[in-house]
Scaffold this active site. Structure first.
Site, PDB file in Angstrom:
ATOM      1  N   ASN A   6     -78.197 -22.929 -56.734  1.00 32.13           N
ATOM      2  CA  ASN A   6     -77.503 -23.308 -57.962  1.00 32.13           C
ATOM      3  C   ASN A   6     -77.336 -24.820 -57.895  1.00 32.13           C
ATOM      4  O   ASN A   6     -76.509 -25.322 -57.154  1.00 32.13           O
ATOM      5  CB  ASN A   6     -76.137 -22.610 -58.039  1.00 32.13           C
ATOM      6  N   LYS A  65     -76.256 -26.854 -60.029  1.00 28.88           N
ATOM      7  CA  LYS A  65     -75.097 -27.403 -60.755  1.00 28.88           C
ATOM      8  C   LYS A  65     -75.553 -28.618 -61.593  1.00 28.88           C
ATOM      9  O   LYS A  65     -76.659 -28.595 -62.108  1.00 28.88           O
ATOM     10  CB  LYS A  65     -73.964 -27.723 -59.782  1.00 28.88           C
ATOM     11  N   HIS A  97     -69.729 -18.437 -63.231  1.00 27.34           N
ATOM     12  CA  HIS A  97     -69.459 -19.233 -62.036  1.00 27.34           C
ATOM     13  C   HIS A  97     -68.005 -19.722 -62.072  1.00 27.34           C
ATOM     14  O   HIS A  97     -67.475 -20.013 -63.143  1.00 27.34           O
ATOM     15  CB  HIS A  97     -70.416 -20.429 -61.971  1.00 27.34           C
ATOM     16  N   GLU A 133     -66.751 -22.469 -61.435  1.00 26.19           N
ATOM     17  CA  GLU A 133     -66.564 -23.785 -62.072  1.00 26.19           C
ATOM     18  C   GLU A 133     -66.481 -23.624 -63.590  1.00 26.19           C
ATOM     19  O   GLU A 133     -65.775 -24.379 -64.259  1.00 26.19           O
ATOM     20  CB  GLU A 133     -67.708 -24.732 -61.656  1.00 26.19           C
ATOM     21  N   GLU A 156     -68.261 -15.229 -54.550  1.00 27.10           N
ATOM     22  CA  GLU A 156     -68.057 -16.631 -54.197  1.00 27.10           C
ATOM     23  C   GLU A 156     -66.562 -16.934 -54.129  1.00 27.10           C
ATOM     24  O   GLU A 156     -65.942 -17.208 -55.172  1.00 27.10           O
ATOM     25  CB  GLU A 156     -68.702 -17.542 -55.253  1.00 27.10           C
ATOM     26  N   GLY A 196     -68.130 -25.683 -52.221  1.00 21.64           N
ATOM     27  CA  GLY A 196     -68.197 -27.138 -52.174  1.00 21.64           C
ATOM     28  C   GLY A 196     -67.175 -27.774 -51.248  1.00 21.64           C
ATOM     29  O   GLY A 196     -66.974 -28.983 -51.259  1.00 21.64           O
ATOM     30  N   SER A 208     -70.476 -22.667 -49.562  1.00 23.61           N
ATOM     31  CA  SER A 208     -70.801 -23.453 -48.358  1.00 23.61           C
ATOM     32  C   SER A 208     -71.756 -22.733 -47.409  1.00 23.61           C
ATOM     33  O   SER A 208     -71.684 -22.910 -46.194  1.00 23.61           O
ATOM     34  CB  SER A 208     -69.528 -23.881 -47.629  1.00 23.61           C
TER      35      SER A 208
HETATM   36  P1  13P Z   1     -71.742 -24.749 -52.251  1.00 23.69           P
HETATM   37  O1  13P Z   1     -72.848 -24.043 -51.520  1.00 23.69           O
HETATM   38  O2  13P Z   1     -72.014 -26.186 -52.541  1.00 23.69           O
HETATM   39  O3  13P Z   1     -70.406 -24.501 -51.605  1.00 23.69           O
HETATM   40  O4  13P Z   1     -71.655 -24.056 -53.692  1.00 23.69           O
HETATM   41  C1  13P Z   1     -71.635 -22.682 -53.758  1.00 23.69           C
HETATM   42  C2  13P Z   1     -71.776 -22.286 -55.164  1.00 23.69           C
HETATM   43  O5  13P Z   1     -70.907 -22.513 -55.971  1.00 23.69           O
HETATM   44  C3  13P Z   1     -73.037 -21.672 -55.575  1.00 23.69           C
HETATM   45  O6  13P Z   1     -72.943 -21.204 -56.873  1.00 23.69           O
END
Ligand code: 13P
Length: 255
Positions: free
Chosen positions: A13, A15, A98, A100, A170, A176, A216
């Site tokens: 992903n 982002k 997601h 976010e 997640e 992140g 992560s």
């Molecule tokens: P990270 O791997 O950067 O922690 O992000 C995970 C994520 O949100 C994947 O959708």
């Protein structure tokens, strides 16, 4: 329990990262590293990068995904992208719900469900994200919340349609942050999601649904995470922006 009933999916992903030209360069770098993978490999990229990604991935084992989809088929929804548009552009997967988007853009369990249905009906495979915040975990609500989010997201999805659905557990506190869930925490979260599916569709159906872990996941911890009974691959943020790291994760899921 039989993990072999399920397909492992490693999905990047990206982002809000990479321009179209950077997309072409990164996928060209990834292609030789990912060839021969024994799992499904997906890159979910910003809308503006989709055309470049589809072109660069041609003839490889990399599938292209989007990071969101609108729930209406068409109409006066300025700035939105429909499932049909994504399908015609060569997209196969789409991230839905997601954290976010839930955190910053007002995504609700209801809109997650509507987006998932729109994706499925257009022949796209939604990667539906669920996950608890640190506060919810500390209050002891992880199981209740994951089951609720999973069931809400799948409202009106038939058992047959579940073959095209991926769930991604997640934990919000692991995204992140560099803080990864332990392999046991990941397995437990994924198991709650699977139990929620079993409660609605039966255990046999739940056994066949791909449930990823995300948060992560990286080249160092992927082996241990994807080895867990309930973890069928991963949804990768930061580490999917580096060809070498992403390929190590794909190899871990190919064992
Ligand atoms: P990270 O791997 O950067 O922690 O992000 C995970 C994520 O949100 C994947 O959708």
């Amino acid at each position: 329990m039989n993990k072999s009933l399920r397909k492992a999916v490693i999905a990047g992903n990206w982002k809000m990262n990479n321009t179209p030209s950077q997309t072409t360069a990164l996928i060209n770098e990834m292609k030789p590293l990912l060839a021969g993978a024994d799992c499904e490999v997906v890159l979910c990229v910003p809308f503006i990068d989709i055309a470049a990604a589809v072109e660069a991935a041609k003839g490889s084992n990399i599938k292209i995904g989007a990071e969101n989809v609108h729930f209406k088929a068409s109409g006066a929804y300025t700035g939105e992208i429909s499932a049909e548009m994504l399908k015609e552009a060569g997209v196969e997967y789409v991230v839905v719900g997601h954290s976010e988007r839930r955190q910053y853009f007002g995504e609700t369990d209801q809109t997650v469900n509507l987006r998932s249905l729109a994706a499925i009906n257009a022949g796209l495979k939604p990667i539906i994200c669920v996950g608890e915040t640190l506060e919810q975990r500390e209050l002891g609500y992880t199981e209740t919340l994951l089951k609720y989010q999973t069931k809400m997201a799948l409202t009106n999805v038939t058992a047959d349609q579940l073959k095209d659905v991926v769930i991604a557990y997640e934990p919000v506190w692991a995204i992140g942050t560099g803080v990864t869930a332990t392999a046991d925490q990941a397995d437990e979260g994924n198991r709650y999601c699977r139990e929620a599916i079993a409660e609605v569709y039966g255990a046999d159906v739940a056994e066949t649904v791909t449930i990823q872990y995300g948060g992560s996941m990286n080249a160092k911890n992927a082996d241990e995470l994807v080895a867990k009974e309930n973890v069928d691959g991963g949804l990768i943020g930061g580490a999917s922006l580096k060809a070498e790291d992403f390929s190590v994760i794909v190899k871990a899921a190919s064992k």
